[in-house]
Motif scaffolding. Structure first.
Motif, PDB file in Angstrom:
ATOM      1  N   LEU A  94       0.676 -12.112  -5.142  1.00 25.50           N
ATOM      2  CA  LEU A  94       1.609 -11.427  -6.155  1.00 25.50           C
ATOM      3  C   LEU A  94       2.982 -11.347  -5.548  1.00 25.50           C
ATOM      4  O   LEU A  94       3.966 -11.440  -6.353  1.00 25.50           O
ATOM      5  CB  LEU A  94       1.210  -9.995  -6.772  1.00 25.50           C
ATOM      6  CG  LEU A  94       2.000  -9.409  -7.873  1.00 25.50           C
ATOM      7  CD1 LEU A  94       2.074  -9.973  -8.927  1.00 25.50           C
ATOM      8  CD2 LEU A  94       1.464  -7.733  -7.826  1.00 25.50           C
ATOM      9  N   HIS A  95       3.130 -11.057  -4.221  1.00 29.93           N
ATOM     10  CA  HIS A  95       4.572 -10.525  -3.739  1.00 29.93           C
ATOM     11  C   HIS A  95       4.891 -11.594  -2.767  1.00 29.93           C
ATOM     12  O   HIS A  95       5.987 -11.628  -2.058  1.00 29.93           O
ATOM     13  CB  HIS A  95       4.167  -9.219  -3.037  1.00 29.93           C
ATOM     14  CG  HIS A  95       3.896  -8.146  -3.738  1.00 29.93           C
ATOM     15  ND1 HIS A  95       4.738  -7.894  -4.792  1.00 29.93           N
ATOM     16  CD2 HIS A  95       2.941  -7.389  -3.906  1.00 29.93           C
ATOM     17  CE1 HIS A  95       4.200  -6.705  -5.631  1.00 29.93           C
ATOM     18  NE2 HIS A  95       3.018  -6.427  -4.913  1.00 29.93           N
ATOM     19  N   VAL A  96       4.170 -12.895  -2.530  1.00 28.37           N
ATOM     20  CA  VAL A  96       4.672 -13.895  -1.938  1.00 28.37           C
ATOM     21  C   VAL A  96       6.014 -14.179  -1.916  1.00 28.37           C
ATOM     22  O   VAL A  96       6.861 -14.503  -0.781  1.00 28.37           O
ATOM     23  CB  VAL A  96       3.764 -15.021  -1.548  1.00 28.37           C
ATOM     24  CG1 VAL A  96       3.708 -15.957  -2.803  1.00 28.37           C
ATOM     25  CG2 VAL A  96       4.055 -15.899  -0.417  1.00 28.37           C
ATOM     26  N   TYR A  97       6.701 -14.453  -2.989  1.00 27.86           N
ATOM     27  CA  TYR A  97       8.058 -14.955  -3.272  1.00 27.86           C
ATOM     28  C   TYR A  97       8.987 -13.707  -2.772  1.00 27.86           C
ATOM     29  O   TYR A  97       9.973 -14.072  -1.824  1.00 27.86           O
ATOM     30  CB  TYR A  97       8.147 -15.239  -4.520  1.00 27.86           C
ATOM     31  CG  TYR A  97       9.631 -15.800  -4.929  1.00 27.86           C
ATOM     32  CD1 TYR A  97       9.850 -16.936  -4.381  1.00 27.86           C
ATOM     33  CD2 TYR A  97      10.557 -15.174  -5.568  1.00 27.86           C
ATOM     34  CE1 TYR A  97      11.027 -17.699  -4.440  1.00 27.86           C
ATOM     35  CE2 TYR A  97      12.062 -15.508  -5.766  1.00 27.86           C
ATOM     36  CZ  TYR A  97      12.043 -16.728  -5.112  1.00 27.86           C
ATOM     37  OH  TYR A  97      13.348 -17.604  -5.520  1.00 27.86           O
ATOM     38  N   THR A  98       8.596 -12.410  -2.798  1.00 26.93           N
ATOM     39  CA  THR A  98       9.411 -11.513  -2.472  1.00 26.93           C
ATOM     40  C   THR A  98       9.302 -11.315  -0.938  1.00 26.93           C
ATOM     41  O   THR A  98      10.556 -11.275  -0.504  1.00 26.93           O
ATOM     42  CB  THR A  98       9.176 -10.258  -3.201  1.00 26.93           C
ATOM     43  OG1 THR A  98       8.991 -10.289  -4.624  1.00 26.93           O
ATOM     44  CG2 THR A  98       9.965  -8.855  -2.816  1.00 26.93           C
ATOM     45  N   ILE A  99       8.437 -11.315  -0.531  1.00 27.93           N
ATOM     46  CA  ILE A  99       7.964 -11.459   1.147  1.00 27.93           C
ATOM     47  C   ILE A  99       8.967 -12.620   1.799  1.00 27.93           C
ATOM     48  O   ILE A  99       9.762 -12.151   2.520  1.00 27.93           O
ATOM     49  CB  ILE A  99       6.601 -11.328   1.408  1.00 27.93           C
ATOM     50  CG1 ILE A  99       5.742 -10.172   0.898  1.00 27.93           C
ATOM     51  CG2 ILE A  99       6.376 -11.654   2.872  1.00 27.93           C
ATOM     52  CD1 ILE A  99       4.332 -10.454   1.006  1.00 27.93           C
ATOM     53  N   PHE A 100       8.796 -13.742   1.104  1.00 29.52           N
ATOM     54  CA  PHE A 100       9.474 -14.873   1.589  1.00 29.52           C
ATOM     55  C   PHE A 100      11.210 -14.550   1.707  1.00 29.52           C
ATOM     56  O   PHE A 100      11.822 -15.037   2.780  1.00 29.52           O
ATOM     57  CB  PHE A 100       9.202 -16.010   1.068  1.00 29.52           C
ATOM     58  CG  PHE A 100       9.945 -17.272   1.612  1.00 29.52           C
ATOM     59  CD1 PHE A 100       9.212 -17.948   2.460  1.00 29.52           C
ATOM     60  CD2 PHE A 100      11.063 -17.945   1.066  1.00 29.52           C
ATOM     61  CE1 PHE A 100       9.996 -18.935   3.248  1.00 29.52           C
ATOM     62  CE2 PHE A 100      11.637 -18.946   1.457  1.00 29.52           C
ATOM     63  CZ  PHE A 100      11.209 -19.622   2.663  1.00 29.52           C
TER      64      PHE A 100
END
Length: 134
Positions: A94-100
């Protein structure tokens, strides 16, 4: 070095609901809403609310507020890092794009990055290393 994950963005519906739930401003002119309205002193309230949510769009958007609040912590940043890390790892897809985004891989100098960049890189790298070894 790493492939950019598929983009994901906040939705107007999620922003509207979170603004209501958390008594936050929500004006049509607010670009990057989560980063503008996040209040570092309210991080406990954000984390508590996050744990009650079941809607992925709201969780995605609220995590952006949480991360901004974490970034702006003065002396309490270490108090919240492990809890936020756990939430991100638990719902990594769910959060991979934000983490990246917070990884700032375009900058090698961690001293010239956000305060949470190292933690975000550790999460991203560990989760992608796990995927590769499966």
């Amino acid at each position: 070095m790493y492939n950019t994950p598929a983009p994901r963005y906040e939705t107007a519906v999620a922003i509207k609901q979170l603004a209501t739930d958390l008594n936050l401003p929500n004006e049509h002119w607010m670009q990057d809403w989560a980063y503008i309205v996040s209040i570092p002193q309210h991080i406990d309230k954000y984390i508590s609310h996050y744990k009650k949510l079941s809607n992925d769009d709201q969780k995605f958007t609220l995590m952006m507020l949480i991360l901004q609040a974490l970034e702006e912590q003065d002396t309490q940043i270490n108090k919240y890092k492990s809890e936020v890390r756990e939430l991100l790892q638990h719902e990594y897809p769910l959060h991979v794009y934000t983490i990246f985004h917070w990884c700032s891989f375009d900058n090698e100098d961690l001293n010239d990055c956000w305060r949470i960049t190292q933690m975000m890189r550790e999460i991203f790298i560990s989760m992608n290393t796990l995927k590769e070894s499966d």
